[in-house]
Design a protein around this motif. Structure first.
Motif, PDB file in Angstrom:
ATOM      1  N   ASN A   1       0.807  -1.225   0.000  1.00  0.00           N
ATOM      2  CA  ASN A   1       0.000   0.000   0.000  1.00  0.00           C
ATOM      3  C   ASN A   1       0.839   1.273   0.000  1.00  0.00           C
ATOM      4  N   LEU A   2       2.015   1.218   0.630  1.00  0.00           N
ATOM      5  CA  LEU A   2       2.838   2.426   0.752  1.00  0.00           C
ATOM      6  C   LEU A   2       4.077   2.390  -0.146  1.00  0.00           C
ATOM      7  N   TYR A   3       4.133   1.396  -1.017  1.00  0.00           N
ATOM      8  CA  TYR A   3       5.300   1.217  -1.894  1.00  0.00           C
ATOM      9  C   TYR A   3       5.563   2.470  -2.734  1.00  0.00           C
ATOM     10  N   SER A   4       4.515   3.011  -3.313  1.00  0.00           N
ATOM     11  CA  SER A   4       4.687   4.152  -4.222  1.00  0.00           C
ATOM     12  C   SER A   4       5.071   5.429  -3.487  1.00  0.00           C
ATOM     13  N   ARG A   5       4.672   5.546  -2.224  1.00  0.00           N
ATOM     14  CA  ARG A   5       4.950   6.776  -1.476  1.00  0.00           C
ATOM     15  C   ARG A   5       6.378   6.828  -0.951  1.00  0.00           C
ATOM     16  N   PHE A   6       6.904   5.694  -0.486  1.00  0.00           N
ATOM     17  CA  PHE A   6       8.171   5.717   0.234  1.00  0.00           C
ATOM     18  C   PHE A   6       9.361   5.132  -0.524  1.00  0.00           C
ATOM     19  N   SER A   7       9.179   4.575  -1.682  1.00  0.00           N
ATOM     20  CA  SER A   7      10.291   4.027  -2.475  1.00  0.00           C
ATOM     21  C   SER A   7      11.176   3.092  -1.650  1.00  0.00           C
ATOM     22  N   PRO A   8      10.723   1.884  -1.351  1.00  0.00           N
ATOM     23  CA  PRO A   8      11.508   0.946  -0.542  1.00  0.00           C
ATOM     24  C   PRO A   8      12.873   0.653  -1.157  1.00  0.00           C
ATOM     25  N   ASP A   9      13.833   0.312  -0.295  1.00  0.00           N
ATOM     26  CA  ASP A   9      15.174  -0.042  -0.752  1.00  0.00           C
ATOM     27  C   ASP A   9      15.469  -1.496  -0.377  1.00  0.00           C
ATOM     28  N   ILE A  10      16.711  -1.919  -0.569  1.00  0.00           N
ATOM     29  CA  ILE A  10      17.078  -3.307  -0.273  1.00  0.00           C
ATOM     30  C   ILE A  10      16.900  -3.609   1.216  1.00  0.00           C
ATOM     31  N   LYS A  11      17.072  -2.592   2.056  1.00  0.00           N
ATOM     32  CA  LYS A  11      16.849  -2.797   3.489  1.00  0.00           C
ATOM     33  C   LYS A  11      15.386  -3.126   3.762  1.00  0.00           C
ATOM     34  N   SER A  12      14.479  -2.461   3.052  1.00  0.00           N
ATOM     35  CA  SER A  12      13.045  -2.746   3.195  1.00  0.00           C
ATOM     36  C   SER A  12      12.768  -4.204   2.842  1.00  0.00           C
ATOM     37  N   ALA A  13      13.336  -4.633   1.718  1.00  0.00           N
ATOM     38  CA  ALA A  13      13.122  -6.011   1.269  1.00  0.00           C
ATOM     39  C   ALA A  13      13.713  -7.008   2.264  1.00  0.00           C
ATOM     40  N   ASN A  14      14.883  -6.688   2.804  1.00  0.00           N
ATOM     41  CA  ASN A  14      15.509  -7.591   3.773  1.00  0.00           C
ATOM     42  C   ASN A  14      14.702  -7.684   5.068  1.00  0.00           C
ATOM     43  N   ILE A  15      14.071  -6.587   5.458  1.00  0.00           N
ATOM     44  CA  ILE A  15      13.225  -6.615   6.660  1.00  0.00           C
ATOM     45  C   ILE A  15      12.066  -7.592   6.461  1.00  0.00           C
ATOM     46  N   LEU A  16      11.439  -7.530   5.302  1.00  0.00           N
ATOM     47  CA  LEU A  16      10.354  -8.466   5.005  1.00  0.00           C
ATOM     48  C   LEU A  16      10.876  -9.902   4.917  1.00  0.00           C
TER      49      LEU A  16
END
Length: 514
Positions: free
Chosen positions: A210-225
């Motif tokens: 839902n918030l992907y477009s607003r915050f531009s996730p990075d590799i750290k975001s992906a690693n957290i998931l």
């Protein structure tokens, strides 16, 4: 009729006991400490805070009398708050201590002290006080508002409240607390981590999408998931999301590989973990760290492969790395899993010889091995060594030992453990009290069970409903009406001041019971 008689018993005994405790605290001789942070000074202050009866007396006046403001330093405050956190101390006492230190420290409180105070408050569900503290710090020391403090509060809200309330809290932080700070990818990662640490992966995926477009996730975001899926124990989900993140354009880094390796190790799939390890090494720029090797050592233990565990441990030196406490703990864990308690004990001795201090994981793992394989005498021997070294175990080790002692009819050792922990200024977890009260009541040692329960409640921690009902019934059968009244009064007072929590005692004398 019995309940009516109990209600007529006054609170005289309780008031007398409170006055005695307060007088003892005020009359204790506390010499002014050196500026250096010493273990004895930390223990003294922690004990002073925990021993003050709660909620009868505010803490700050006692601190004003028994502490020199000149002796305060941020390292000292941080250590005391760390002890209070480890001791499961009452959150309001920790908050008072934080405010006292903030008032007397010329440089102001540190971020670490603030974060530990938040930890203690939110663990006890004092969310209103946590928000108030955030608002207070925003005005007085805005530099303390860090991503870590945001993460602490959001993670606890995610654990104890709803998905919607967690999102509302994130919105409140953006608009009201972290004013002037532009929320971006880092803050988004904090929100993701709040759900992932609680293994709420459905909610985490919803936030990510839902918030992907607003915050531009990075590799750290992906690693957290990815880490969240790993902690949920679902290897299939880990691999599916890994391939999804690659398709989305995220480039895996060493952390990505470490997470995937750990996922396989925890499931005993050592061959798959080693395959990923080899793949990681072939990439050249992804150099394995000691953490990677440590994970594989643990995986070898899960897979019941002690020879491979030793080979991996020996490879640390050949890779120009130095074994640390984590590497030793993983090898000890592997030996325990492979039912070699003798090797685990030998490794613990080797750590000490090499000036690597055993930590709580070390003690917990070795105790676990001795409990499973060696029996009561070996456990008692290591326990005695631990006491001699003044090592204070953490909650899960205390509960494990208390259960072992009580089940094996060594209630004397259970009482010894209780006295040692409380003597160090700790407030044992209610699970430890449950076990001890059960053991004492079953042996007719009601007064000791009552004293231990009273001691914990005076420190601001509630009994469990299970322990309370057992002690209540035992005291009633023994005709200890005054103690019954006092016990119920303490429980009811804490009900009125502590946040509601499932499993806590609620009191019985205020209920309609014949």
């Amino acid at each position: 009729m019995m309940m009516l008689c109990l209600r007529k018993l006054g609170g005289i005994e309780q008031q007398i006991q409170f006055n005695r405790t307060l007088q003892r605290l005020l009359s204790m001789s506390f010499p002014a400490p050196d500026l250096a942070v010493t273990a004895s000074e930390i223990e003294r202050i922690t004990t002073l805070i925990n021993d003050l009866p709660f909620p009868h007396q505010p803490l700050q006046p006692i601190l004003e009398v028994r502490m020199s403001s000149h002796s305060l330093s941020n390292p000292l405050v941080e250590e005391v708050l760390g002890r209070l956190f480890a001791a499961h101390s009452n959150g309001l006492k920790a908050l008072e201590f934080f405010h006292y230190s903030a008032k007397h420290l010329p440089e102001g409180p540190s971020a670490d002290a603030f974060e530990k105070t938040l930890h203690i408050l939110t663990r006890m569900r004092y969310f209103s006080q946590a928000w108030d503290l955030m608002e207070h710090v925003k005005v007085t020391h805005p530099s303390l508002l860090t991503l870590k403090s945001m993460s602490i509060l959001l993670s606890r809200i995610a654990k104890f409240q709803s998905y919607e309330e967690t999102l509302q809290a994130f919105d409140k932080m953006e608009k009201s607390v972290f004013v002037g700070r532009k929320f971006g990818t880092e803050e988004f990662n904090v929100l993701l981590r709040a759900f992932c640490t609680q293994r709420m992966m459905k909610e985490a995926r919803a936030v990510f999408n839902n918030l992907y477009s607003r915050f531009s996730p990075d590799i750290k975001s992906a690693n957290i998931l990815l880490l969240g899926f790993k902690e949920s124990g679902d290897i299939t989900a880990v691999e599916l999301f890994y391939h999804e993140m690659v398709r989305r354009g995220f480039k895996p880094n060493p952390v990505t590989y470490d997470i995937r390796i750990d996922a396989y190790c925890k499931k005993g799939c050592l061959g798959d973990a080693l395959r990923l390890f080899e793949e990681m090494e072939k990439l050249g720029n992804f150099k394995p760290t000691i953490k990677t090797i440590t994970t594989l050592i643990h995986g070898a233990g899960v897979a019941q492969n002690p020879r491979k565990a030793w080979d991996l441990f020996d490879s640390i030196l050949s890779r120009n790395m130095k074994p640390d406490v984590g590497a030793y703990n993983s090898l000890i864990s592997s030996m325990v899993k492979c039912r070699d308690a003798k090797a685990a004990l030998h490794l613990m001795k080797e750590m000490e010889e090499k000036q690597i201090e055993p930590d709580n994981v070390t003690y917990h793992t070795v105790f676990l091995g001795l409990i499973r394989l060696k029996g009561i005498e070996s456990v008692c021997d290591l326990y005695s060594e631990m006491i001699e070294k003044n090592f204070v175990p953490k909650t899960r080790t205390v509960v494990m030992l208390m259960k072992f002692f009580c089940v094996n009819r060594r209630i004397d050792m259970g009482m010894s453990l209780w006295e040692y922990i409380t003597g160090k200024g700790q407030c044992p977890h209610s699970h430890a009290l449950d076990l001890l009260v059960t053991g004492l009541c079953s042996r007719g040692r009601l007064l000791e069970a009552f004293d231990c329960s009273k001691q914990m409640m005076e420190r601001g921690r509630q009994m469990s409903e299970l322990a309370y009902r057992m002690l209540f019934g035992s005291l009633y059968q023994a005709g200890e009406l005054e103690k019954l009244k006092l016990l119920d009064g303490m429980v009811n007072k804490l009900v009125n001041v502590l946040p509601p929590s499932k499993g806590h005692a609620r009191g019985m004398l205020n209920q309609d019971v014949d």
